[in-house]
Design a protein around this motif. Structure first.
Motif, PDB file in Angstrom:
ATOM      1  N   LEU A  19      33.254  12.797   3.679  1.00 32.23           N
ATOM      2  CA  LEU A  19      32.993  12.150   4.964  1.00 32.23           C
ATOM      3  C   LEU A  19      34.262  11.900   5.761  1.00 32.23           C
ATOM      4  O   LEU A  19      34.203  11.427   6.893  1.00 32.23           O
ATOM      5  N   ASN A  20      35.411  12.205   5.159  1.00 32.16           N
ATOM      6  CA  ASN A  20      36.686  11.904   5.805  1.00 32.16           C
ATOM      7  C   ASN A  20      37.250  13.105   6.550  1.00 32.16           C
ATOM      8  O   ASN A  20      38.360  13.047   7.058  1.00 32.16           O
ATOM      9  N   LEU A  21      36.481  14.212   6.592  1.00 28.34           N
ATOM     10  CA  LEU A  21      36.906  15.358   7.377  1.00 28.34           C
ATOM     11  C   LEU A  21      36.870  15.009   8.862  1.00 28.34           C
ATOM     12  O   LEU A  21      36.051  14.201   9.301  1.00 28.34           O
ATOM     13  N   LYS A  22      37.733  15.632   9.625  1.00 24.47           N
ATOM     14  CA  LYS A  22      37.864  15.263  11.038  1.00 24.47           C
ATOM     15  C   LYS A  22      36.673  15.710  11.860  1.00 24.47           C
ATOM     16  O   LYS A  22      36.247  15.029  12.796  1.00 24.47           O
ATOM     17  N   ASP A  23      36.116  16.889  11.523  1.00 23.60           N
ATOM     18  CA  ASP A  23      35.059  17.472  12.345  1.00 23.60           C
ATOM     19  C   ASP A  23      33.690  17.197  11.730  1.00 23.60           C
ATOM     20  O   ASP A  23      33.449  17.496  10.555  1.00 23.60           O
ATOM     21  N   PRO A 323      39.560   6.682  17.819  1.00 25.86           N
ATOM     22  CA  PRO A 323      40.596   7.688  18.079  1.00 25.86           C
ATOM     23  C   PRO A 323      40.641   8.137  19.529  1.00 25.86           C
ATOM     24  O   PRO A 323      41.712   8.454  20.047  1.00 25.86           O
ATOM     25  N   VAL A 324      39.481   8.141  20.215  1.00 27.42           N
ATOM     26  CA  VAL A 324      39.448   8.582  21.604  1.00 27.42           C
ATOM     27  C   VAL A 324      40.274   7.672  22.504  1.00 27.42           C
ATOM     28  O   VAL A 324      40.761   8.106  23.558  1.00 27.42           O
ATOM     29  N   GLY A 341      45.480   8.253  16.762  1.00 30.84           N
ATOM     30  CA  GLY A 341      44.512   9.341  16.736  1.00 30.84           C
ATOM     31  C   GLY A 341      43.579   9.188  15.550  1.00 30.84           C
ATOM     32  O   GLY A 341      43.449   8.102  14.966  1.00 30.84           O
ATOM     33  N   HIS A 342      42.953  10.288  15.144  1.00 27.96           N
ATOM     34  CA  HIS A 342      41.936  10.248  14.088  1.00 27.96           C
ATOM     35  C   HIS A 342      42.477   9.690  12.781  1.00 27.96           C
ATOM     36  O   HIS A 342      41.810   8.891  12.111  1.00 27.96           O
TER      37      HIS A 342
END
Length: 358
Positions: A19-23, A323-324, A341-342
């Protein structure tokens, strides 16, 4: 005056690596592979093709999961010699365990800073690791800001992304889980619809129905159907247990869909609750709680009873931990110090805070 907030923290100390992937699309792809693997290992009998696919998926998902063998063996051998030797589910006992990725100290500090910024008397949390994580986070990073906490380990999701609650001035009253609710023999909730009574200093009670609905999973019809079933069951609980008998109640959490979507319609059209954004006539372009692939959407909610709607004195979305906020300075959102950021964000979600004259 008290404040009620909902916030998907996306875990406090660590998080399932998958679940920690960016996309989000990559997350959905990996989760689909895990679901395929689960279906394969649950078969009564494994064909040669099943065994080859189990091995291939196990290799491909090795950074994210491990298959725990408690009794008997699914695999024998190691490395290139590792192969499936069980003939079916009856030959072994065990299951898929999600590997976890620890957050950096900066991420934890940023999550704590965001919770302090929210500054809620009643803070509903989505995606927490459990009671021990809530206890440790409150002690180590929040300086015992909250007097009570609660999380129930959902039997429906093994990933450690449970529902939680922090209370500062109210105290816990009645608690009820709906994690075991079924329809046509199948579980309804992905996590739970957790009912919590918050006993207020005034002597009155505020009842919460805390939720985290099924994720969209590439907008599949199956996930839409599941999410709509969850919304319908929550609306049914409200009608049966609260409407007409209890004054102050709220349905809160991450519904994983937009207000005008079909899956959320059982709640959006219920006569027994109102979105707080509608209560205060929040501008449509200032309701978003999530940003993904250029889209600003509301997927987090506080929906209140008619009597509680009359007590609403203000609503705010806090986005400083997203992050946005750092990635798009043109939005005019000042990110919290340390959020670049992310990789350093407190969460991908904004928090909704409501001021109540109670």
């Amino acid at each position: 005056m008290i404040s009620l907030a909902t916030y998907n923290v996306e875990n406090l100390f660590d998080r399932p690596a998958i679940l920690n992937l960016k996309d989000q699309a990559a997350i959905n792809q990996r989760l689909a592979q895990v679901a395929e693997l689960q279906n394969l290992i649950d078969k009564d009998s494994y064909s040669a093709a099943d065994k080859a696919r189990i091995k291939a998926l196990d290799n491909e998902l090795s950074r994210f999961i491990e298959i725990q063998e408690d009794v008997g063996k699914l695999f024998t051998g190691r490395g290139n010699n590792r192969r499936v030797t069980a003939s079916g589910r009856g030959d072994w006992i065990g299951g898929i365990q999600f590997l976890r990725a620890n957050f950096s100290d900066q991420q934890r500090l940023n999550t704590a800073a965001m919770i302090k910024q929210i500054n809620a008397d009643i803070l509903c949390l989505v995606e927490v690791e459990g009671n021990q994580a809530l206890r440790s986070f409150n002690a180590e990073l929040l300086n015992y800001r909250y007097k009570q906490h609660l999380s129930i380990d959902s039997p429906n999701d093994p990933r450690g992304i449970d529902l939680g609650l922090y209370l500062r001035t109210p105290t816990l009253g009645r608690i009820q889980t709906n994690a075991f609710d079924k329809k046509a023999g199948k579980g309804i909730f992905s996590r739970d619809c957790l009912e919590i009574e918050c006993q207020l200093p005034s002597g009155e009670s505020l009842f919460l129905l805390l939720n985290h609905f099924k994720s969209k999973m590439n907008n599949s019809p199956e996930s839409d159907t599941r999410r709509k079933g969850q919304a319908a069951r929550v609306a049914e609980i409200v009608a049966q247990r609260y409407a007409g008998t209890i004054d102050y109640y709220a349905v809160v959490g991450d519904f994983n869909d937009t207000p005008d979507s079909g899956p959320i319609s059982p709640l959006a059209t219920s006569p027994h609750i109102r979105d707080v954004f509608d209560v205060v006539n929040q501008p449509a372009n200032d309701r978003w709680t999530y940003f993904y692939r250029g889209q600003f959407n509301q997927i987090d909610y506080v929906m209140v009873s008619p009597a509680l709607a009359a007590k609403v004195r203000g609503v705010e979305v806090l986005r400083q931990g997203m992050p946005v906020a750092a990635d798009k300075p043109e939005l005019g959102i000042t990110p919290l110090p340390g959020i670049t950021g992310h990789s350093t964000a407190a969460s991908d979600h904004g928090a909704i805070r409501v001021k109540l004259d109670l």
